[in-house]
Design an enzyme around this catalytic site. Sequence first.
Site, PDB file in Angstrom:
ATOM      1  N   GLY A 135       0.807  -1.209   0.000  1.00 30.26           N
ATOM      2  CA  GLY A 135       0.000   0.000   0.000  1.00 30.26           C
ATOM      3  C   GLY A 135       0.841   1.260   0.000  1.00 30.26           C
ATOM      4  N   HIS A 143       3.114   4.732   3.009  1.00 31.61           N
ATOM      5  CA  HIS A 143       4.177   4.306   3.925  1.00 31.61           C
ATOM      6  C   HIS A 143       5.550   4.776   3.449  1.00 31.61           C
ATOM      7  CE1 HIS A 143       1.170   1.912   5.861  1.00 31.61           C
ATOM      8  NE2 HIS A 143       1.000   1.133   4.807  1.00 31.61           N
ATOM      9  N   HIS A 197      -0.822   0.731  10.728  1.00 30.57           N
ATOM     10  CA  HIS A 197      -2.154   1.196  10.334  1.00 30.57           C
ATOM     11  C   HIS A 197      -3.030   1.520  11.532  1.00 30.57           C
ATOM     12  CE1 HIS A 197      -0.533  -1.651   7.326  1.00 30.57           C
ATOM     13  NE2 HIS A 197      -0.923  -0.718   6.477  1.00 30.57           N
TER      14      HIS A 197
END
Length: 584
Positions: free
Chosen positions: A56, A59, A221
């Site tokens: 994802g 980051h 997260h």
Amino acid sequence: MGIKKILNEDISNVVEESLTGYLTAYRKYYKKIEDYNAFYYKGHRQNKVALVIGGGSGHEPLFTGYCGAGLADAVACGNVCASPNPELITEAARAVDQGEGVLFVYGNYAGDNLNFDMAEEMCQAIGMKTAHVREWDDFASAPKDRITDRRGIAGDVYTIKIAGAACDAGLSLEEVVRITEKARDNTNTIGLATSPGTLPGNDKPTFEIADDEMEFGMGLHGEPGIERTKMMPCSDMVDRMYRELKQEMQLKAGDEVAVLVNGLGSTPLLELNLVYYELYKRMHKEGLKVYDAEIKTYCTCMEMGGFSITFLKMDDELKSYYDAPCFSPYYAKGSVSSVTVDTNEDEEELEFDETDVEPAPVIRSKEGVLEQLNVEDTRNMLLYVADKIIANKPYLTEVDSAIGDGDHGIGMAGGMQKAKKKLLKIENERNAYQVFETAGQAMLMSMGGASGVIFGSLYLAGAKGMEAKDILTAQDIAEMEEKSLIAIQKRGGARLGDKTMVDALSPAVDALKEHAQEGLLEMMKAAEEAARQGVENTKQYIAKYGRAKSLLERAIGYQDAGATSVYLIFQGMREFIEGSLENN
């Protein structure tokens, strides 16, 4: 004070725009792969195993910053906090495959596992040799006897570094996997969070924490950690984390470790340096040898406050690959003789599509209740459902934020927007099943994360392979959704009671089969009610899949976001069939 973010007014293209900025700035090193959010390093060595990494976005510099000489050959970038989709991953692999095999390295999260697994199947179907190594360095996220449930965080940096060196050494795929797994299995990380990050488009942060609090072991997260306490001096923070690392890895005097002190997004270097100062004092006192140390921001979650400490226990074999030269704009070691292959070719400017799908006009074939669905009814029903999910993005985000990372609403809305775009282009289609396939394929290949595979399959898996029909009856829809449920459970492994979307879908499918003879509307009413009750039931369950599984009993009392989406989808279908459409 509200959350301040440096974003454009339309945040739907934030990943494409950010990646375009990065690749434009460093275009002498990288080339974008067609229209995908993926790129490769121009100077990668020939006749070797290719290394593809990904995960994802949000980051950074993970994963985009670890592609280059002696590092990864290509990167597949997902949406914010969501894995890349299988097609994107496959195209990244195709761009760098040289016939010696492709190794995928990525964090151990449900969405990444599902999407990379599917991508490997796609790669193997076209003749590629593939393997994967999942990073699970976050030992606070699960006990040792459940090591494969642990999350991947900053330890990715060490695993990617050593994997890249092993690939560039010309080793076989099997030997590259062995060395990479050895690096992974000798790497452990513990983090500490002091403040949350906020995903683009969300009004609330990924978690809430008081100004005078901090949390040991919290995930990137916002997944809950092992203990929330009052703020304390840096020396006390580091002492606790060092003791946890030392115990986990059974370290003793004379052992050599590489040390990575990583900022989670907003922690300044002054404070990170202080962390290492306190850490080194303890290591030196107890006879642990620091083989190498690095202090920087390597793996983040937006503007999250806090830091992590990663240890890589060294031996002579790992040292040889760790010390191998590498270069990228964000990570470098030693001297690399040839950093790029810059052909000075004239390249087209990188572009991204800023257009979005306009609200879709929904047309039904007749007034009143629909007894069956023709092709246009099917298309319009799925458009209506898509608009319903998009309108409920804030609600789904709120539900997911309670026990997840808050990205479910964004992912579902984004996937439905892509489905709408495809549905609006359908003309002269004679097969109603193909309409479901088109929408499902668009979701699968755009959403990323576990939701992309699972919710794409909700439409796609059941319709695929069905005999073409221009009219769908209640029985047809019941059979299609049962087929979808079987495929979803086979792919994801979830069962009733696992606190997933299956808890709403499975009883809904049972209702579809039981009431199919009563007509389309009555069947859909029963399925909607079964899905609603399934959502309520998830409040009683402990999560066994996804990011909420680390919560254990703390997840009880909260409903599952995926199950909620299933309920809204069945509700939307019922409203369309009944003719009681809402104004979205």
